[in-house]
Scaffold this motif. Structure first.
Motif, PDB file in Angstrom:
ATOM      1  N   SER A  86      -8.919   0.968  -6.799  1.00  0.00           N
ATOM      2  CA  SER A  86      -8.373   2.322  -6.912  1.00  0.00           C
ATOM      3  C   SER A  86      -7.823   2.805  -5.576  1.00  0.00           C
ATOM      4  O   SER A  86      -6.783   3.470  -5.518  1.00  0.00           O
ATOM      5  N   TYR A  87      -8.499   2.459  -4.495  1.00  0.00           N
ATOM      6  CA  TYR A  87      -8.092   2.896  -3.162  1.00  0.00           C
ATOM      7  C   TYR A  87      -6.720   2.328  -2.806  1.00  0.00           C
ATOM      8  O   TYR A  87      -5.858   3.037  -2.284  1.00  0.00           O
ATOM      9  N   VAL A  88      -6.533   1.057  -3.109  1.00  0.00           N
ATOM     10  CA  VAL A  88      -5.242   0.424  -2.824  1.00  0.00           C
ATOM     11  C   VAL A  88      -4.134   1.091  -3.638  1.00  0.00           C
ATOM     12  O   VAL A  88      -3.020   1.295  -3.133  1.00  0.00           O
ATOM     13  N   GLU A  89      -4.439   1.452  -4.882  1.00  0.00           N
ATOM     14  CA  GLU A  89      -3.440   2.144  -5.703  1.00  0.00           C
ATOM     15  C   GLU A  89      -3.069   3.490  -5.091  1.00  0.00           C
ATOM     16  O   GLU A  89      -1.908   3.896  -5.102  1.00  0.00           O
ATOM     17  N   VAL A  90      -4.053   4.172  -4.541  1.00  0.00           N
ATOM     18  CA  VAL A  90      -3.800   5.460  -3.887  1.00  0.00           C
ATOM     19  C   VAL A  90      -2.971   5.257  -2.621  1.00  0.00           C
ATOM     20  O   VAL A  90      -2.023   6.005  -2.351  1.00  0.00           O
ATOM     21  N   LEU A  91      -3.311   4.249  -1.843  1.00  0.00           N
ATOM     22  CA  LEU A  91      -2.587   3.980  -0.601  1.00  0.00           C
ATOM     23  C   LEU A  91      -1.134   3.598  -0.853  1.00  0.00           C
ATOM     24  O   LEU A  91      -0.261   3.891  -0.040  1.00  0.00           O
ATOM     25  N   LYS A  92      -0.878   2.950  -1.979  1.00  0.00           N
ATOM     26  CA  LYS A  92       0.498   2.544  -2.314  1.00  0.00           C
ATOM     27  C   LYS A  92       1.443   3.742  -2.330  1.00  0.00           C
ATOM     28  O   LYS A  92       2.611   3.622  -1.972  1.00  0.00           O
ATOM     29  N   LYS A  93       0.923   4.881  -2.761  1.00  0.00           N
ATOM     30  CA  LYS A  93       1.754   6.082  -2.891  1.00  0.00           C
ATOM     31  C   LYS A  93       2.206   6.598  -1.523  1.00  0.00           C
ATOM     32  O   LYS A  93       3.171   7.357  -1.440  1.00  0.00           O
ATOM     33  N   GLN A  94       1.488   6.201  -0.467  1.00  0.00           N
ATOM     34  CA  GLN A  94       1.862   6.625   0.880  1.00  0.00           C
ATOM     35  C   GLN A  94       1.921   5.424   1.820  1.00  0.00           C
ATOM     36  O   GLN A  94       1.551   5.510   2.982  1.00  0.00           O
ATOM     37  N   ARG A  95       2.397   4.302   1.304  1.00  0.00           N
ATOM     38  CA  ARG A  95       2.363   3.062   2.081  1.00  0.00           C
ATOM     39  C   ARG A  95       3.089   3.189   3.413  1.00  0.00           C
ATOM     40  O   ARG A  95       2.592   2.720   4.449  1.00  0.00           O
ATOM     41  N   SER A  96       4.255   3.827   3.419  1.00  0.00           N
ATOM     42  CA  SER A  96       5.020   3.943   4.664  1.00  0.00           C
ATOM     43  C   SER A  96       4.198   4.637   5.742  1.00  0.00           C
ATOM     44  O   SER A  96       4.176   4.208   6.902  1.00  0.00           O
ATOM     45  N   PHE A  97       3.504   5.707   5.365  1.00  0.00           N
ATOM     46  CA  PHE A  97       2.689   6.424   6.353  1.00  0.00           C
ATOM     47  C   PHE A  97       1.474   5.599   6.767  1.00  0.00           C
ATOM     48  O   PHE A  97       1.109   5.566   7.945  1.00  0.00           O
TER      49      PHE A  97
END
Length: 217
Positions: A86-97
């Motif tokens: 789930s954490y990786v899915e959340v991070l994907k939404k702000q991957r550039s940052f």
């Protein structure tokens, strides 16, 4: 009136556009058309913004997975797997940052400045899962070692996030594999093994040495 979210959004937009932090709080708030006092009402520094972003992502992930209907049916191992997926899915939404934040000078996992606020949040979560696992018998309760389980999971946290940042596979499928293998190996080590049985047997023989002495005579 400025809000914490407005400042956070403005900061993310700035660093991704310029690939660096603003030169000063003064120039940053001028761009946002707010006052310095409004900025300091929520954050003490730009580093504080980044730490808060990471902390919020972590807290939101934990809160979300705990609300899943299947959560109460999960083992400690499954709960930790659920967190990382789930954490990786959340991070994907702000991957550039996320990539920007972790690749800044000094942002190493040996001294994770931007993750300093995340560590206690994650460790508290991990300790809760470990305690439940020990209580249910899923995990071995080892004297002196059980309290170190959370440290092993924090190492996995650092490894998985770093792996994901550098993952160029389609859909980050290699990261999913890293999560599965890393967490399963770690929890395998937390479970009772033949070595635990051997150790217990050794303690038993030590406590009952007088009987073994009689057998030798």
């Amino acid at each position: 009136m400025a809000t914490a979210q407005q400042i956070k959004t403005g900061y993310i937009d700035y660093v991704l556009t310029h690939d660096e932090q603003p030169k000063s709080v003064y120039s940053f708030v001028k761009k946002l058309k707010i006052t310095e006092s409004e900025f300091y009402q929520f954050y003490a520094s730009f580093e504080g913004i980044e730490k808060m972003i990471w902390a919020d992502l972590t807290i939101d992930t934990i809160d979300t997975i705990r609300q899943q209907e299947v959560w109460t049916q999960y083992s400690s191992r499954d709960r930790m797997l659920s967190f990382f997926y789930s954490y990786v899915e959340v991070l994907k939404k702000q991957r550039s940052f996320i990539v920007y934040s972790l690749k800044q000078p000094g942002a190493k996992f040996s001294t994770p400045t931007v993750l300093s606020g995340v560590k206690p949040i994650f460790e508290n979560f991990a300790e809760e899962l470990i305690s439940e696992g020990v209580e249910s018998g899923e995990l071995a309760d080892r004297k002196f070692l059980t309290k170190r389980y959370k440290d092993a999971l924090w190492i996995q946290f650092a490894f998985i996030i770093n792996f994901w940042v550098n993952d160029d596979s389609t859909g980050f499928e290699k990261t999913d594999e890293a999560i599965e293998k890393g967490i399963n190996v770690t929890f395998d080590l937390f479970q009772r093994s033949a070595l635990d049985n051997l150790f217990d047997y050794g303690k038993f023989l030590s406590r009952n040495s007088r009987f073994t002495e009689k057998m030798r005579k």
